[in-house]
Scaffold this motif. Structure first.
Motif, PDB file in Angstrom:
ATOM      1  N   ILE A 174       3.791   7.123   4.522  1.00  0.00           N
ATOM      2  CA  ILE A 174       3.927   7.079   5.981  1.00  0.00           C
ATOM      3  C   ILE A 174       3.576   8.448   6.570  1.00  0.00           C
ATOM      4  O   ILE A 174       2.888   8.540   7.591  1.00  0.00           O
ATOM      5  CB  ILE A 174       5.351   6.663   6.397  1.00  0.00           C
ATOM      6  CG1 ILE A 174       5.725   5.319   5.793  1.00  0.00           C
ATOM      7  CG2 ILE A 174       5.499   6.649   7.905  1.00  0.00           C
ATOM      8  CD1 ILE A 174       4.909   4.153   6.275  1.00  0.00           C
ATOM      9  N   ARG A 215       9.737  -4.886   0.332  1.00  0.00           N
ATOM     10  CA  ARG A 215       8.746  -4.136  -0.445  1.00  0.00           C
ATOM     11  C   ARG A 215       7.404  -4.855  -0.437  1.00  0.00           C
ATOM     12  O   ARG A 215       6.362  -4.229  -0.272  1.00  0.00           O
ATOM     13  CB  ARG A 215       9.209  -3.978  -1.891  1.00  0.00           C
ATOM     14  CG  ARG A 215      10.253  -2.950  -2.102  1.00  0.00           C
ATOM     15  CD  ARG A 215      10.614  -2.890  -3.564  1.00  0.00           C
ATOM     16  NE  ARG A 215      11.661  -1.919  -3.793  1.00  0.00           N
ATOM     17  CZ  ARG A 215      12.317  -1.809  -4.925  1.00  0.00           C
ATOM     18  NH1 ARG A 215      12.061  -2.624  -5.930  1.00  0.00           N
ATOM     19  NH2 ARG A 215      13.254  -0.903  -5.051  1.00  0.00           N
ATOM     20  N   GLY A 267       5.887  -4.582   3.130  1.00  0.00           N
ATOM     21  CA  GLY A 267       5.448  -3.209   3.378  1.00  0.00           C
ATOM     22  C   GLY A 267       4.267  -2.826   2.504  1.00  0.00           C
ATOM     23  O   GLY A 267       3.321  -2.177   2.968  1.00  0.00           O
ATOM     24  N   LEU A 297       0.555  -1.795   3.793  1.00  0.00           N
ATOM     25  CA  LEU A 297      -0.087  -0.541   3.420  1.00  0.00           C
ATOM     26  C   LEU A 297      -1.429  -0.781   2.730  1.00  0.00           C
ATOM     27  O   LEU A 297      -2.395  -0.054   2.968  1.00  0.00           O
ATOM     28  CB  LEU A 297       0.831   0.289   2.529  1.00  0.00           C
ATOM     29  CG  LEU A 297       2.013   0.941   3.217  1.00  0.00           C
ATOM     30  CD1 LEU A 297       2.935   1.590   2.192  1.00  0.00           C
ATOM     31  CD2 LEU A 297       1.551   1.974   4.224  1.00  0.00           C
ATOM     32  N   THR A 325       7.698   2.191   8.760  1.00  0.00           N
ATOM     33  CA  THR A 325       8.847   2.959   8.267  1.00  0.00           C
ATOM     34  C   THR A 325      10.047   2.053   8.038  1.00  0.00           C
ATOM     35  O   THR A 325      10.773   2.217   7.055  1.00  0.00           O
ATOM     36  CB  THR A 325       9.198   4.093   9.243  1.00  0.00           C
ATOM     37  OG1 THR A 325       8.041   4.893   9.450  1.00  0.00           O
ATOM     38  CG2 THR A 325      10.313   4.961   8.699  1.00  0.00           C
ATOM     39  N   ASN A 359       9.434   0.273   4.818  1.00  0.00           N
ATOM     40  CA  ASN A 359       9.224   1.130   3.663  1.00  0.00           C
ATOM     41  C   ASN A 359      10.460   1.102   2.761  1.00  0.00           C
ATOM     42  O   ASN A 359      11.525   1.578   3.147  1.00  0.00           O
ATOM     43  CB  ASN A 359       8.940   2.560   4.136  1.00  0.00           C
ATOM     44  CG  ASN A 359       8.539   3.483   3.015  1.00  0.00           C
ATOM     45  OD1 ASN A 359       8.502   3.103   1.857  1.00  0.00           O
ATOM     46  ND2 ASN A 359       8.241   4.718   3.373  1.00  0.00           N
TER      47      ASN A 359
END
Length: 143
Positions: free
Chosen positions: A23, A76, A79, A83, A118, A121
């Motif tokens: 991040i 997870r 996220g 990503l 965030t 995350n």
């Protein structure tokens, strides 16, 4: 007693915010590509998400914390996929020349995306859970 909790909270937040992870790298990249203002807004999104998790821990919302930890696998996965999508999009894009002053419309997107990333995350979630439970800050809120 209250000052002790405040000092522990300060150092806890500092310990979580200091390491540069994915991040942080995203915020730095956006600052370099889109300009300083977009970079500051990205960091503001990260700080807001960290403040949310701090409030959850500080106000003793253990049910919310337990739910987040129980769902950490899905968080997870979500996220991580987000990503990966951002990484693939960055790899597939062609560099272009931009006027930094024209980045004003991107501020909302920069804030919301870094806030959401965030929150999703898993490192942030587990860091707050581990550090607050280790420092006893969760127990202080129950008095």
């Amino acid at each position: 007693m209250e000052t002790d909790v405040l000092v522990r909270g300060f150092f806890t937040g500092f310990a979580i915010a200091t390491p540069i992870g994915p991040i942080g790298a995203l915020c730095i990249r956006r600052a370099l590509v889109d300009g300083r203002l977009v970079g500051w807004v990205c960091w503001l999104g990260v700080a807001t998400a960290d403040a949310f998790y701090s409030a959850v821990a500080a106000f003793g919302l253990t049910a919310v914390t337990a739910a987040l930890v129980d769902q950490r696998g899905w968080i997870r996965l979500g996220g991580g996929l987000l990503l990966c999508l951002l990484g693939l999009r960055a790899l597939g894009s062609q560099p272009e020349e931009r006027v930094v002053a024209a980045a004003g419309g991107r501020l909302g997107t920069a804030y919301v995306s870094t806030f959401g990333l965030t929150l999703a995350n898993p490192t942030t979630i587990l860091s707050f859970a581990a550090i607050f439970s280790g420092t006893g800050a969760l127990d202080a809120g129950r008095d």
